[in-house]
Design a protein around this motif. Structure first.
Motif, PDB file in Angstrom:
ATOM      1  N   GLY A  67       7.354  11.848  28.298  1.00 25.63           N
ATOM      2  CA  GLY A  67       7.935  10.654  28.916  1.00 25.63           C
ATOM      3  C   GLY A  67       8.825  11.036  30.082  1.00 25.63           C
ATOM      4  N   LEU A  68      10.056  10.556  30.064  1.00 24.18           N
ATOM      5  CA  LEU A  68      11.006  10.813  31.155  1.00 24.18           C
ATOM      6  C   LEU A  68      11.507  12.253  31.186  1.00 24.18           C
ATOM      7  CD1 LEU A  68      13.298   7.639  31.189  1.00 24.18           C
ATOM      8  CD2 LEU A  68      12.170   8.637  33.186  1.00 24.18           C
ATOM      9  N   PHE A  69      11.270  13.013  30.107  1.00 25.81           N
ATOM     10  CA  PHE A  69      11.891  14.340  29.992  1.00 25.81           C
ATOM     11  C   PHE A  69      10.879  15.469  30.084  1.00 25.81           C
ATOM     12  CE2 PHE A  69      14.674  11.359  27.658  1.00 25.81           C
ATOM     13  CZ  PHE A  69      15.744  11.401  28.550  1.00 25.81           C
ATOM     14  N   LYS A  70      11.188  16.447  30.955  1.00 25.91           N
ATOM     15  CA  LYS A  70      10.283  17.589  31.132  1.00 25.91           C
ATOM     16  C   LYS A  70      10.751  18.821  30.363  1.00 25.91           C
ATOM     17  CE  LYS A  70      12.442  19.037  35.499  1.00 25.91           C
ATOM     18  NZ  LYS A  70      12.228  19.266  36.930  1.00 25.91           N
ATOM     19  N   ASP A  71      12.008  18.786  29.884  1.00 27.22           N
ATOM     20  CA  ASP A  71      12.512  19.906  29.104  1.00 27.22           C
ATOM     21  C   ASP A  71      13.581  19.383  28.152  1.00 27.22           C
ATOM     22  OD1 ASP A  71      12.670  23.067  29.006  1.00 27.22           O
ATOM     23  OD2 ASP A  71      14.722  22.346  28.897  1.00 27.22           O
ATOM     24  N   ILE A  72      13.490  19.773  26.883  1.00 30.31           N
ATOM     25  CA  ILE A  72      14.483  19.357  25.889  1.00 30.31           C
ATOM     26  C   ILE A  72      14.976  20.600  25.160  1.00 30.31           C
ATOM     27  CG2 ILE A  72      14.879  18.047  23.767  1.00 30.31           C
ATOM     28  CD1 ILE A  72      12.812  16.010  24.722  1.00 30.31           C
ATOM     29  N   ARG A  73      16.291  20.814  25.211  1.00 29.53           N
ATOM     30  CA  ARG A  73      16.913  21.957  24.527  1.00 29.53           C
ATOM     31  C   ARG A  73      17.940  21.426  23.541  1.00 29.53           C
ATOM     32  NH1 ARG A  73      15.303  27.143  27.246  1.00 29.53           N
ATOM     33  NH2 ARG A  73      13.705  26.199  28.543  1.00 29.53           N
ATOM     34  N   TYR A  74      18.103  22.106  22.422  1.00 31.80           N
ATOM     35  CA  TYR A  74      19.162  21.742  21.484  1.00 31.80           C
ATOM     36  C   TYR A  74      19.539  22.990  20.704  1.00 31.80           C
ATOM     37  CZ  TYR A  74      14.842  21.339  18.799  1.00 31.80           C
ATOM     38  OH  TYR A  74      13.608  21.582  18.260  1.00 31.80           O
ATOM     39  N   GLY A  75      20.808  23.077  20.336  1.00 35.68           N
ATOM     40  CA  GLY A  75      21.258  24.254  19.595  1.00 35.68           C
ATOM     41  C   GLY A  75      22.762  24.387  19.649  1.00 35.68           C
ATOM     42  N   THR A  76      23.232  25.516  19.110  1.00 40.71           N
ATOM     43  CA  THR A  76      24.655  25.799  18.982  1.00 40.71           C
ATOM     44  C   THR A  76      25.277  26.137  20.326  1.00 40.71           C
ATOM     45  OG1 THR A  76      24.133  26.740  16.832  1.00 40.71           O
ATOM     46  CG2 THR A  76      26.281  27.271  17.720  1.00 40.71           C
ATOM     47  N   MET A  77      26.494  25.658  20.556  1.00 40.95           N
ATOM     48  CA  MET A  77      27.278  26.100  21.706  1.00 40.95           C
ATOM     49  C   MET A  77      28.350  27.088  21.247  1.00 40.95           C
ATOM     50  SD  MET A  77      25.913  24.829  24.372  1.00 40.95           S
ATOM     51  CE  MET A  77      27.048  24.973  25.738  1.00 40.95           C
ATOM     52  N   ASP A  78      29.072  26.723  20.178  1.00 38.75           N
ATOM     53  CA  ASP A  78      30.018  27.652  19.555  1.00 38.75           C
ATOM     54  C   ASP A  78      30.169  27.233  18.096  1.00 38.75           C
ATOM     55  OD1 ASP A  78      31.812  25.489  19.434  1.00 38.75           O
ATOM     56  OD2 ASP A  78      32.703  26.003  21.358  1.00 38.75           O
ATOM     57  N   ALA A  79      31.165  27.779  17.394  1.00 39.55           N
ATOM     58  CA  ALA A  79      31.289  27.529  15.947  1.00 39.55           C
ATOM     59  C   ALA A  79      31.497  26.052  15.622  1.00 39.55           C
ATOM     60  CB  ALA A  79      32.451  28.349  15.393  1.00 39.55           C
ATOM     61  N   ASP A  80      32.059  25.288  16.568  1.00 39.28           N
ATOM     62  CA  ASP A  80      32.408  23.905  16.260  1.00 39.28           C
ATOM     63  C   ASP A  80      31.565  22.867  16.985  1.00 39.28           C
ATOM     64  OD1 ASP A  80      34.628  24.817  14.703  1.00 39.28           O
ATOM     65  OD2 ASP A  80      35.662  25.230  16.599  1.00 39.28           O
ATOM     66  N   SER A  81      30.621  23.307  17.812  1.00 37.88           N
ATOM     67  CA  SER A  81      29.895  22.306  18.596  1.00 37.88           C
ATOM     68  C   SER A  81      28.428  22.682  18.817  1.00 37.88           C
ATOM     69  CB  SER A  81      30.585  22.090  19.947  1.00 37.88           C
ATOM     70  OG  SER A  81      30.501  23.254  20.729  1.00 37.88           O
ATOM     71  N   ALA A  82      27.647  21.645  19.043  1.00 38.26           N
ATOM     72  CA  ALA A  82      26.229  21.803  19.358  1.00 38.26           C
ATOM     73  C   ALA A  82      25.934  20.885  20.535  1.00 38.26           C
ATOM     74  CB  ALA A  82      25.361  21.442  18.156  1.00 38.26           C
ATOM     75  N   ARG A  83      24.757  21.066  21.119  1.00 40.48           N
ATOM     76  CA  ARG A  83      24.449  20.299  22.326  1.00 40.48           C
ATOM     77  C   ARG A  83      22.960  20.011  22.398  1.00 40.48           C
ATOM     78  NH1 ARG A  83      26.943  22.235  27.945  1.00 40.48           N
ATOM     79  NH2 ARG A  83      28.654  21.039  27.086  1.00 40.48           N
TER      80      ARG A  83
END
Length: 381
Positions: A66-82
């Motif tokens: 659809g509108l998205f050509k790349d989707i990433r997800y995962g940990t940023m640090d011990a307290d956050s994800a993105r």
């Protein structure tokens, strides 16, 4: 049993549907998260920041469409994800909310994206208080692996990629480059720490995201005498295989080196964490001399690695190449980026995943570092 506050939220399901005008993403969660949404330009991206989250759904469930050509997800640090959604055109979330699912027990994060005119997207980016500064965390010296003496030769071992930045993926579809580089980095640090007068530390010792700038800063703040960054890339040309040693230069040695550097330098952008453009540095003669000396030491280290690998470790044609890798830009720390092999080549991939091969390659690399240290000491370095 209820989850403790420290437990990460579990994202156990996901789906995506829509076209290039409107796309919906739904993520199933075991409890309600606090989340925030930001926008980044060039390319247009939607960044969704979450508390610590374990993503337990298969990658295929959230494949770009659809509108998205790349989707990433995962940990940023011990307290956050993105979650980073890279769009094919300017985009806006017209809906971003958490809803209770049909069972009444789970929660759903629903993101509805719609295309918007470029000027409207530019306003979205401009109006938000969030800036690229928010993506950079303070990086202090890492906890030393062992007690370090002033005479110790200190080496920063950098496992490429990590967290939301998976790097390349092996052909089994499940083994990411970030996992391979960490295994090699841990073994290299262990072997180096067994050598008298040498101490090594890891820029990351777990699956976490570090920006390219943070990796360089960690090496400098810990007063490293060497920086070795490990990678296992993929190429379009599946027949190319073997280890490659890269050093920094303004001009790439060849197209392959330029392409690899572009991809590696892009990892901050893919993670939605590029830093704002640094102001142009004032030309400083002393700094320029330092850089030149550092570059000469980097080339010397690269040569020691090639000599140690010769006849033992398969190498690419012209195995010492150079390009403008951001992760090699410390002005005062001799640095190399080592492509261990290419995950796009079946033979290399088989070796990269083999414990005995890892032990052999790391042993040769350790010998190269010992040789480099001996020659710098002999030359009064």
């Amino acid at each position: 049993m209820s989850a403790s506050a420290e437990d990460p939220i579990l994202a156990y399901g996901a789906r995506i549907a829509g076209d290039d005008a409107r796309t919906r993403i739904v993520i199933d969660l075991d409890r309600e998260p606090k989340f925030s949404v930001h926008y980044l330009a060039d390319p247009p991206r939607v960044v969704v920041d979450l508390p610590a989250t374990a993503f337990g759904f298969p990658a295929k469930a959230l494949e770009a469409r659809g509108l998205f050509k790349d989707i990433r997800y995962g940990t940023m640090d011990a307290d956050s994800a993105r979650i980073v959604l890279t769009a094919i055109k300017p985009v806006k979330l017209v809906l971003a909310k958490v809803q209770t699912d049909e069972s009444g027990k789970g929660q759903r994060l629903v993101l509805d994206a719609e295309m918007v005119p470029p000027d409207q997207f530019a306003d979205l980016v401009k109006q938000q208080s969030w800036t690229a500064q928010d993506t950079a965390r303070d990086v202090g010296p890492v906890a030393p692996v062992q007690k370090v003496n002033a005479s110790d030769f200190l080496i920063a071992v950098d496992a490429g990629h990590g967290g939301i930045d998976t790097g390349a993926i092996a052909s089994d579809g499940t083994t990411p480059e970030k996992q391979i580089t960490l295994a090699y980095a841990k073994e290299l640090a262990d072997k180096l720490n067994q050598q008298p007068g040498i101490k090594a530390f890891l820029t990351r010792d777990k699956d976490e995201y570090l920006s390219l700038s943070e990796r360089v800063t960690i090496a400098r703040q810990n007063h490293a005498a060497l920086f070795i960054s490990l990678h296992a890339d993929t190429l379009k040309q599946k027949d190319i295989r073997g280890a490659t040693v890269y050093t920094i230069s303004d001009k790439a040695s060849d197209k392959l080196a330029a392409d690899v550097a572009d991809r590696e330098n892009n990892s901050d952008k893919l993670a939605g964490a590029e830093a704002p453009a640094a102001p142009a540095e004032v030309a400083d003669i002393l700094m320029d001399l330092t850089r030149r000396e550092t570059q000469a030491f980097s080339i010397s280290l690269a040569q020691d690695v090639l000599n140690s690998f010769n006849g033992q470790i398969t190498m690419i044609n012209n195995p010492h190449r150079h390009a403008g890798f951001q992760v090699l830009r410390a002005p005062d720390v001799p640095s190399i980026l080592l492509e261990l092999g290419f995950l796009s080549n079946k033979d290399d991939e088989k070796l990269l995943l083999d414990d005995k091969w890892r032990d052999k390659l790391v042993s040769r690399l350790t010998d190269a570092v010992k040789e480099y240290r001996a020659s710098t000491i002999a030359n009064g370095g």
